[in-house]
Scaffold this active site. Structure first.
Site, PDB file in Angstrom:
ATOM      1  N   GLY A  70      53.589 -80.869  21.753  1.00 24.41           N
ATOM      2  CA  GLY A  70      53.060 -79.514  21.796  1.00 24.41           C
ATOM      3  C   GLY A  70      53.881 -78.530  20.976  1.00 24.41           C
ATOM      4  CB  THR A  71      57.531 -77.998  20.619  1.00 31.17           C
ATOM      5  OG1 THR A  71      57.709 -77.886  22.035  1.00 31.17           O
ATOM      6  CG2 THR A  71      58.451 -77.038  19.905  1.00 31.17           C
ATOM      7  CG  ASN A  94      53.595 -72.979  30.606  1.00 29.43           C
ATOM      8  OD1 ASN A  94      53.001 -72.144  29.907  1.00 29.43           O
ATOM      9  ND2 ASN A  94      54.888 -72.922  30.807  1.00 29.43           N
ATOM     10  CD  GLN A 111      50.860 -77.391  31.119  1.00 26.30           C
ATOM     11  OE1 GLN A 111      50.221 -78.074  31.927  1.00 26.30           O
ATOM     12  NE2 GLN A 111      52.147 -77.601  30.879  1.00 26.30           N
ATOM     13  CB  SER A 150      51.648 -81.885  24.605  1.00 26.43           C
ATOM     14  OG  SER A 150      52.780 -82.674  24.904  1.00 26.43           O
ATOM     15  N   GLY A 151      50.780 -85.152  24.411  1.00 30.81           N
ATOM     16  CA  GLY A 151      50.532 -86.396  25.133  1.00 30.81           C
ATOM     17  C   GLY A 151      51.069 -86.417  26.553  1.00 30.81           C
ATOM     18  CG  HIS A 152      55.053 -84.690  27.763  1.00 24.98           C
ATOM     19  ND1 HIS A 152      55.714 -84.051  28.780  1.00 24.98           N
ATOM     20  CD2 HIS A 152      55.119 -83.864  26.698  1.00 24.98           C
ATOM     21  CE1 HIS A 152      56.182 -82.885  28.337  1.00 24.98           C
ATOM     22  NE2 HIS A 152      55.826 -82.753  27.083  1.00 24.98           N
ATOM     23  CB  THR A 191      56.724 -93.637   9.427  1.00 22.57           C
ATOM     24  OG1 THR A 191      57.135 -93.816   8.077  1.00 22.57           O
ATOM     25  CG2 THR A 191      56.097 -94.923   9.948  1.00 22.57           C
ATOM     26  CB  CYS A 203      62.183 -75.531  28.583  1.00 21.13           C
ATOM     27  SG  CYS A 203      60.568 -74.823  28.508  1.00 21.13           S
TER      28      CYS A 203
END
Ligand code: PLP
Length: 388
Positions: A71-72, A147, A175, A195-197, A233, A322
């Protein structure tokens, strides 16, 4: 000890089927997706299949999906990539720091930034965005879901303001993805971050949707990966996982799992508020994603509550992960007008696909007794109680 995890806005566990999907790409399918031999073709095909899945989740074309490290990076790529020195950018006071700090950096590089406020429910008024427009406005960036509170912003209306003014609209949907359906074409945004996580794929992978034909400067210079929009990559196992997580999220919408999650969240929220006095929901009355409830407990110090609950096996949070441990209260809750004490005494409960009714039952047993004990220990609370 039995551990219950209700901090899914910080990160989600990788689902078993997602782990299974990505596992071969750490082993037998190890090729570089840019190689032209068999090994490369195999991973290239997997990356492109994942791109199609992510595109279906977002309602866009596969070619409009750029894989990122999360996401960042997606937020930074959109914000820096769509602007030049001298441009004006509009954002909101409750954005994630990935957006707010990226905008701050733009100011250092000769851009102007306007930060629009939010109301008591943490909602941005699209008319405030319209009033902030200037002749040199190039980009509006307002998040889809917050979030900390889970509140959903009126992104379609903001996209209309952007379209009428002929400026780009980016939304941070980190989110929102997987929690509410997303259709970038209906919304009318030019760029959207996921974002994946946050959707049960691993940490360190994400995607940015960018409308075809948009002129985007890359953040990194190198090879021609991702159509020269993101050199480096590809993280093939992560990308495969993100594709699988997107598929799982779409199947969950078809089954109506989002409604079930919202019912579970509402039961948790109602149960806590029925047992605890001087508590309430931050963002009450605003549309919210189905998994999040941010609750203030007056006369409680949020960090003490997180630690006390953690000792009993329940993981929750005081806000953005964070910022945990920071002495400053959450910028989101402060922007909503919460006074210091209430902002310090707010706890975020966020559910994930792995949570069931029994997790909520345990939380409902632990939270009220913990609040009562912490208030009992608080000299301030006792003084208030005695004098009233
Ligand atoms: N945007 C929002 C709204 C978030 O909640 C987060 C993570 O907490 C991010 C951006 C950053 O995403 P990542 O952790 O993938 O860099």
């Amino acid at each position: 000890m039995l551990r219950i995890y209700l901090d899914n806005n910080a990160t989600t566990p990788v689902l078993p089927e997602v782990l299974e999907a990505m596992r071969p790409y750490f082993g037998e399918h190890f090729g570089n997706a840019s190689s032209i031999h068999h090994h490369g073709q195999e991973t290239r095909a997997a990356v492109e299949r994942a791109r199609v899945s992510v595109a279906s989740l977002l309602g866009c074309r596969a070619a409009e999906v750029i894989f990122t490290s999360g996401g960042t990076e997606g937020d930074n790529l959109a914000i820096a990539g769509l602007t030049n020195a001298g441009d004006h950018v509009i954002t909101s006071s409750i954005e994630h720091h990935a957006v707010l700090h990226a905008c701050k950096h733009l100011e250092e590089r000769g851009c102007e930034v306007t930060v629009v406020p939010v109301d008591g429910r943490s909602l941005v008024d699209p008319e405030d965005v319209r009033r902030a427009l200037r002749p040199n406005t190039k980009l509006i960036s307002v998040m889809m879901a917050n979030n900390e509170t889970g509140v959903l912003q009126p992104v379609e209306e903001i996209a209309k303001v952007a379209e009428e003014a002929d400026v780009y609209f980016h939304t941070d949907a980190v989110q929102a993805a997987g929690k509410v359906p997303i259709d970038v074409k209906r919304m009318g945004c030019d760029a959207l971050t996921i974002s994946g996580h946050k959707i049960h794929a691993p940490q360190g992978v994400g995607a940015l949707y960018v409308l075809a034909g948009t002129n985007l400067h890359p953040l990194f210079y190198g090879g021609q990966h991702e159509r020269s929009r993101r050199a480096g990559t590809e993280n093939v196992p992560g990308i495969v996982a993100l594709g699988k997580a997107a598929e799982v999220a779409m199947q969950a919408f078809e089954r109506g799992d989002d409604q079930k999650m919202s019912d579970l969240r509402d039961r948790l929220q109602r149960g806590i508020l029925a047992q605890v006095e001087e508590a309430g929901v931050n963002g009450e009355g605003a549309p919210r994603v189905p998994n999040t409830s941010n609750i203030y407990f007056d006369h409680i110090e949020g960090e003490s509550m997180v630690i006390a609950l953690d000792l009993k096996g329940l993981a929750v949070s005081t806000g953005a992960a964070c910022s945990s441990g920071a002495i400053e209260p959450s910028h989101v809750l402060t922007a909503m007008g919460l006074h210091g004490g209430r902002a310090h005494g707010s706890i975020r409960f966020s559910l994930g696909k792995q949570n069931g009714a029994e997790d909520v039952d345990i939380a409902l047993a632990l939270v009220p007794e913990t609040v009562a004990r912490l208030r009992e220990l608080s000299p301030v609370y006792r003084k208030t109680a005695v004098s009233s």
